[in-house]
Write a protein that holds these residues in place. Sequence first.
Motif, PDB file in Angstrom:
ATOM      1  N   SER A 198       0.837  -1.208   0.187  1.00  0.00           N
ATOM      2  CA  SER A 198      -0.072  -0.173  -0.115  1.00  0.00           C
ATOM      3  C   SER A 198       0.918   1.363  -0.070  1.00  0.00           C
TER       4      SER A 198
ATOM      5  N   THR B 245      -4.477   6.270   0.606  1.00  0.00           N
ATOM      6  CA  THR B 245      -4.052   5.007   0.779  1.00  0.00           C
ATOM      7  C   THR B 245      -4.721   4.335  -0.737  1.00  0.00           C
ATOM      8  N   VAL B 246      -3.526   3.586  -1.104  1.00  0.00           N
ATOM      9  CA  VAL B 246      -3.853   3.064  -2.391  1.00  0.00           C
ATOM     10  C   VAL B 246      -3.267   1.591  -1.977  1.00  0.00           C
ATOM     11  N   LEU B 247      -4.074   0.324  -2.387  1.00  0.00           N
ATOM     12  CA  LEU B 247      -3.533  -0.927  -2.400  1.00  0.00           C
ATOM     13  C   LEU B 247      -3.263  -1.539  -3.747  1.00  0.00           C
ATOM     14  N   TRP B 248      -2.209  -1.908  -3.808  1.00  0.00           N
ATOM     15  CA  TRP B 248      -1.685  -2.431  -5.059  1.00  0.00           C
ATOM     16  C   TRP B 248      -0.984  -3.792  -5.069  1.00  0.00           C
TER      17      TRP B 248
ATOM     18  N   THR C 228      -2.398  -0.669  -9.327  1.00  0.00           N
ATOM     19  CA  THR C 228      -3.421  -0.200  -8.306  1.00  0.00           C
ATOM     20  C   THR C 228      -4.551  -1.133  -8.431  1.00  0.00           C
TER      21      THR C 228
ATOM     22  N   ARG D 173      -8.622   1.791  -3.921  1.00  0.00           N
ATOM     23  CA  ARG D 173      -8.206   3.135  -3.076  1.00  0.00           C
ATOM     24  C   ARG D 173      -9.287   3.105  -2.001  1.00  0.00           C
TER      25      ARG D 173
ATOM     26  N   LEU E 253      -7.347  -3.703   6.375  1.00  0.00           N
ATOM     27  CA  LEU E 253      -6.215  -3.494   5.342  1.00  0.00           C
ATOM     28  C   LEU E 253      -5.202  -4.454   5.538  1.00  0.00           C
TER      29      LEU E 253
ATOM     30  N   LEU F 235      -3.303  -7.032   3.063  1.00  0.00           N
ATOM     31  CA  LEU F 235      -1.936  -7.045   2.718  1.00  0.00           C
ATOM     32  C   LEU F 235      -1.237  -8.286   3.038  1.00  0.00           C
TER      33      LEU F 235
END
Length: 183
Positions: free
Chosen positions: A81, A88-91, A129, A132, A142, A146
């Motif tokens: 992230s 916050t961006v989760l990728w 990405t 979001r 979150l 991850l």
Amino acid sequence: MRLFAAIYPPAVAVADLTARIKGLRVAGARHARLADPANLHLTLAFLGEVPDDRLTDVEHALAPAARTVRTPRLRLAGGGSFGQCRSTVLWVGVRGDIDALGALAGTIRGGLREAGLPCDDKPFRPHLTIARPGDRVPEADLRADLKTLDGYTGPEWPAGHLTLVRSHPAPPTRHTPVATWPL
């Protein structure tokens, strides 16, 4: 027009990733913004706003870059992230021929700068990405997502094309391919 240069993963890689995303907690969170699978891409260079009359210059700057590297073999794997709270961006990460991918990104950015075109100066960090979530997802969820992404490894695929993309950011976000070159 708002432009970026990218590689799009093939349908098999997108389908595999999409199946994994469906199992994430962020996927069930109310108001969390998930990326549209059709928009999943690996950004090599972000140009931002470019005047319409410079489009040909952009195409001339990108075309030679596609011929400079061997076709990278990639796979989507792992994750992370960026940012905190609303940013916050989760990728999901990218593995494989990262050196060839980085060389391609560097060649593209160099060609754009040489042509006097805009280009971001951020270090190249290969990722896609996927969401979001901002502060709309509890931190524990979150962290769990991850951890799930840490164990993810998708199928390997050749990065076959470099694509110049126009981004239409107004909701819903849309991406329109402008030009494509084989790698």
